[in-house]
Scaffold this motif. Structure first.
Motif, PDB file in Angstrom:
ATOM      1  N   GLY A  72       0.819  -1.210   0.000  1.00 43.56           N
ATOM      2  CA  GLY A  72       0.000   0.000   0.000  1.00 43.56           C
ATOM      3  C   GLY A  72       0.851   1.257   0.000  1.00 43.56           C
ATOM      4  N   VAL A  73       1.889   1.278   0.831  1.00 41.55           N
ATOM      5  CA  VAL A  73       2.805   2.437   0.855  1.00 41.55           C
ATOM      6  C   VAL A  73       3.482   2.596  -0.495  1.00 41.55           C
ATOM      7  CG1 VAL A  73       4.948   3.331   1.860  1.00 41.55           C
ATOM      8  CG2 VAL A  73       3.183   2.363   3.346  1.00 41.55           C
ATOM      9  N   GLY A  74       3.884   1.463  -1.098  1.00 45.93           N
ATOM     10  CA  GLY A  74       4.525   1.524  -2.407  1.00 45.93           C
ATOM     11  C   GLY A  74       3.615   2.086  -3.479  1.00 45.93           C
ATOM     12  N   LEU A  75       2.348   1.673  -3.478  1.00 50.35           N
ATOM     13  CA  LEU A  75       1.392   2.157  -4.478  1.00 50.35           C
ATOM     14  C   LEU A  75       1.078   3.633  -4.278  1.00 50.35           C
ATOM     15  CD1 LEU A  75      -1.089  -0.878  -4.566  1.00 50.35           C
ATOM     16  CD2 LEU A  75       0.658  -0.303  -6.249  1.00 50.35           C
ATOM     17  N   VAL A  76       0.763   4.010  -3.036  1.00 50.29           N
ATOM     18  CA  VAL A  76       0.428   5.412  -2.755  1.00 50.29           C
ATOM     19  C   VAL A  76       1.621   6.316  -3.028  1.00 50.29           C
ATOM     20  CG1 VAL A  76      -0.233   7.039  -0.947  1.00 50.29           C
ATOM     21  CG2 VAL A  76      -1.366   4.820  -1.084  1.00 50.29           C
ATOM     22  N   GLY A  77       2.811   5.864  -2.601  1.00 46.60           N
ATOM     23  CA  GLY A  77       4.016   6.656  -2.843  1.00 46.60           C
ATOM     24  C   GLY A  77       4.283   6.858  -4.324  1.00 46.60           C
ATOM     25  N   SER A  78       4.008   5.835  -5.131  1.00 41.80           N
ATOM     26  CA  SER A  78       4.215   5.943  -6.583  1.00 41.80           C
ATOM     27  C   SER A  78       3.293   7.002  -7.181  1.00 41.80           C
ATOM     28  CB  SER A  78       3.963   4.592  -7.251  1.00 41.80           C
ATOM     29  OG  SER A  78       4.831   3.608  -6.741  1.00 41.80           O
ATOM     30  N   PHE A  79       2.035   7.031  -6.744  1.00 46.39           N
ATOM     31  CA  PHE A  79       1.108   8.055  -7.226  1.00 46.39           C
ATOM     32  C   PHE A  79       1.588   9.456  -6.817  1.00 46.39           C
ATOM     33  CE2 PHE A  79      -2.081   4.482  -6.917  1.00 46.39           C
ATOM     34  CZ  PHE A  79      -2.200   4.323  -8.288  1.00 46.39           C
TER      35      PHE A  79
ATOM     36  N   ILE B  13       4.630  10.637  -6.307  1.00 53.42           N
ATOM     37  CA  ILE B  13       5.834  11.169  -6.956  1.00 53.42           C
ATOM     38  C   ILE B  13       5.718  11.166  -8.470  1.00 53.42           C
ATOM     39  CG2 ILE B  13       7.273  10.407  -5.031  1.00 53.42           C
ATOM     40  CD1 ILE B  13       8.340   8.196  -6.915  1.00 53.42           C
ATOM     41  N   ALA B  14       4.529  10.888  -9.006  1.00 45.99           N
ATOM     42  CA  ALA B  14       4.371  10.788 -10.464  1.00 45.99           C
ATOM     43  C   ALA B  14       4.803  12.073 -11.164  1.00 45.99           C
ATOM     44  CB  ALA B  14       2.922  10.460 -10.808  1.00 45.99           C
TER      45      ALA B  14
ATOM     46  N   ILE C  96       1.206   5.532 -14.337  1.00 48.19           N
ATOM     47  CA  ILE C  96       1.205   4.728 -13.104  1.00 48.19           C
ATOM     48  C   ILE C  96      -0.163   4.124 -12.812  1.00 48.19           C
ATOM     49  CG2 ILE C  96       1.429   4.894 -10.586  1.00 48.19           C
ATOM     50  CD1 ILE C  96       3.900   6.641 -11.061  1.00 48.19           C
ATOM     51  N   PRO C  97      -1.254   4.897 -12.803  1.00 46.17           N
ATOM     52  CA  PRO C  97      -2.553   4.244 -12.536  1.00 46.17           C
ATOM     53  C   PRO C  97      -2.968   3.254 -13.626  1.00 46.17           C
ATOM     54  CG  PRO C  97      -2.862   6.568 -13.092  1.00 46.17           C
ATOM     55  CD  PRO C  97      -1.401   6.358 -12.867  1.00 46.17           C
ATOM     56  N   TYR C  98      -2.720   3.600 -14.879  1.00 43.95           N
ATOM     57  CA  TYR C  98      -3.045   2.661 -15.963  1.00 43.95           C
ATOM     58  C   TYR C  98      -2.236   1.368 -15.818  1.00 43.95           C
ATOM     59  CZ  TYR C  98      -6.170   4.981 -19.307  1.00 43.95           C
ATOM     60  OH  TYR C  98      -7.269   5.525 -19.946  1.00 43.95           O
ATOM     61  N   SER C  99      -0.953   1.493 -15.502  1.00 46.80           N
ATOM     62  CA  SER C  99      -0.114   0.302 -15.371  1.00 46.80           C
ATOM     63  C   SER C  99      -0.601  -0.580 -14.230  1.00 46.80           C
ATOM     64  CB  SER C  99       1.349   0.708 -15.132  1.00 46.80           C
ATOM     65  OG  SER C  99       1.894   1.327 -16.272  1.00 46.80           O
ATOM     66  N   GLY C 100      -1.006   0.044 -13.120  1.00 45.51           N
ATOM     67  CA  GLY C 100      -1.508  -0.741 -12.001  1.00 45.51           C
ATOM     68  C   GLY C 100      -2.734  -1.561 -12.375  1.00 45.51           C
ATOM     69  N   VAL C 101      -3.687  -0.926 -13.049  1.00 47.78           N
ATOM     70  CA  VAL C 101      -4.923  -1.619 -13.414  1.00 47.78           C
ATOM     71  C   VAL C 101      -4.658  -2.667 -14.490  1.00 47.78           C
ATOM     72  CG1 VAL C 101      -7.247  -1.336 -14.351  1.00 47.78           C
ATOM     73  CG2 VAL C 101      -6.329   0.374 -12.781  1.00 47.78           C
ATOM     74  N   LEU C 102      -3.893  -2.322 -15.512  1.00 47.94           N
ATOM     75  CA  LEU C 102      -3.614  -3.281 -16.589  1.00 47.94           C
ATOM     76  C   LEU C 102      -2.757  -4.452 -16.098  1.00 47.94           C
ATOM     77  CD1 LEU C 102      -2.942  -0.886 -19.622  1.00 47.94           C
ATOM     78  CD2 LEU C 102      -5.035  -2.145 -19.063  1.00 47.94           C
ATOM     79  N   GLY C 103      -1.854  -4.179 -15.158  1.00 50.16           N
ATOM     80  CA  GLY C 103      -1.056  -5.253 -14.584  1.00 50.16           C
ATOM     81  C   GLY C 103      -1.915  -6.248 -13.824  1.00 50.16           C
ATOM     82  N   ALA C 104      -2.894  -5.722 -13.085  1.00 51.89           N
ATOM     83  CA  ALA C 104      -3.828  -6.603 -12.381  1.00 51.89           C
ATOM     84  C   ALA C 104      -4.618  -7.449 -13.370  1.00 51.89           C
ATOM     85  CB  ALA C 104      -4.769  -5.767 -11.509  1.00 51.89           C
ATOM     86  N   ILE C 105      -5.071  -6.836 -14.465  1.00 53.67           N
ATOM     87  CA  ILE C 105      -5.826  -7.575 -15.481  1.00 53.67           C
ATOM     88  C   ILE C 105      -4.970  -8.677 -16.100  1.00 53.67           C
ATOM     89  CG2 ILE C 105      -6.878  -7.389 -17.773  1.00 53.67           C
ATOM     90  CD1 ILE C 105      -7.853  -4.594 -16.971  1.00 53.67           C
ATOM     91  N   LEU C 106      -3.713  -8.359 -16.431  1.00 50.87           N
ATOM     92  CA  LEU C 106      -2.828  -9.352 -17.048  1.00 50.87           C
ATOM     93  C   LEU C 106      -2.639 -10.561 -16.138  1.00 50.87           C
ATOM     94  CD1 LEU C 106      -0.813 -10.310 -19.202  1.00 50.87           C
ATOM     95  CD2 LEU C 106       0.954  -9.000 -18.014  1.00 50.87           C
TER      96      LEU C 106
END
Length: 334
Positions: free
Chosen positions: A204-211, A213-214, A282-292
């Motif tokens: 969670g920290v990794g995901l929020v932190g990535s958003f 510093i985008a 970053i948000p697109y990659s997160g969602v598409l990665g989950a789909i893959l």
């Protein structure tokens, strides 16, 4: 770039989120045990203790959640690493971070007989950190300093080293081989929800932190000299990116084992859709990665039914041709 306007990007993101939710539902429904949508609904509303309801609640739902979290984490880690190293082939698997985390977990099991979820998580992060620092240090040697090619070679060397260490430990303890072999191939089969919960704070920290510093990553992508001229503390942002990668990759390995190629495939697909703005990438990659990873997991259930193919094998089948294509394009083809 297919989605040029902001409204199209928002619409595309909404569609992607809906697809992710659809595949999560499909992951709960489809598998060796025959179930349907009504059974899935009843499992949560009117659970009767049947075998089907038990499988849906305790096996398939955790599996869908874990695949989504791991896919998102690995994809975003790939984006961060590619921006940091300016290397289109960068991702946790190629750069040895997954192998380092995997070795740390296997060493904990074989040498220290550790079996706690918290211990696995801590050691996975430690192994990921050691591998990341080693790759960065080795890739920085020489008069030319840090280059994409040197980083790739260093990552391959570190990955091979940790993989060899892991195999050596398994040879010393053959009884452990069956226990960890499926995990080492990368799998979400049999993972419990508690496993995900134990690493969720770090992911969670990794995901929020990535958003967060985008925007600064957009500046860093312009080049270090330009970024410094615009007032960006490049040392601090690089350290931050490194920590976020370790949190995301380490958490993913602790849950599902080392799964490769997701961090290469998804960032490139995302950039072809929305361009290079990390506030969208970053948000697109997160969602598409989950789909893959959800698609790979569902497919893995049917290829050799009733047996299953490890999800890491599925991502390798998908990712290897993509890796070759990106490598042939060259490092200036982004």
């Amino acid at each position: 770039m297919l989605l040029k306007s902001t409204s199209l990007k928002w619409l595309g993101l909404l569609i992607a989120v809906l697809l992710m939710l659809l595949f999560m539902c499909a992951s709960v429904i489809f598998g060796y045990t025959d179930t349907n949508w009504q059974m899935a609904i009843d499992a949560f509303k009117n659970n009767n203790g049947s075998n089907e309801h038990l499988i849906i609640q305790t096996v398939r739902l955790p599996r869908a959640l874990i695949a989504s979290a791991v896919g998102a984490s690995l994809s975003i880690a790939g984006v961060l690493m590619q921006t940091l190293t300016k290397n289109p082939l960068a991702e946790p698997g190629i750069f040895g971070i997954n192998a380092g985390a995997g070795f740390a977990v296997v060493a904990a099991i074989t040498i220290f007989s550790l079996n706690s979820l918290q211990g696995f998580s801590a050691l996975a992060f430690l192994g990921a950190a050691v591998a990341a620092i080693a790759v960065y240090a080795i890739g920085s040697f020489g008069r030319e300093g840090l280059t994409p090619m040197k980083l790739t070679l260093a990552g391959a060397a570190i990955a091979a080293m940790f993989s060899s260490f892991t195999q050596g430990l398994l040879v010393l303890d053959e009884a452990l081989l069956d226990q960890v072999l499926f995990w080492l191939a990368g799998s979400v089969q049999g993972r419990k929800l508690e496993t995900l919960i134990s690493v969720l704070p770090f992911i969670g920290v990794g995901l929020v932190g990535s958003f967060m510093i985008a925007g600064k990553m957009n500046v860093l992508a312009m080049g270090e000299d330009v970024a410094k001229g615009l007032g960006l503390n490049t040392v601090l942002i690089k350290i931050t990116i490194g920590i976020l990668v370790i949190l995301l990759a380490g958490g993913s390995v602790a849950v599902a084992g080392p799964i490769g190629f997701v961090g290469i495939v998804i960032p490139h697909i995302t950039r072809s859709l929305v361009g290079i703005d990390h506030r969208w990438v970053i948000p697109y990659s997160g969602v598409l990665g989950a789909i893959l990873l959800l698609i790979a997991d569902i497919t893995a259930r049917y290829l050799l039914m009733p047996s299953e193919v490890p999800i890491g094998v599925m991502t390798a089948i998908i990712g290897t041709p993509f890796f070759i294509f990106i490598a042939r394009r060259g490092f200036n083809g982004r």
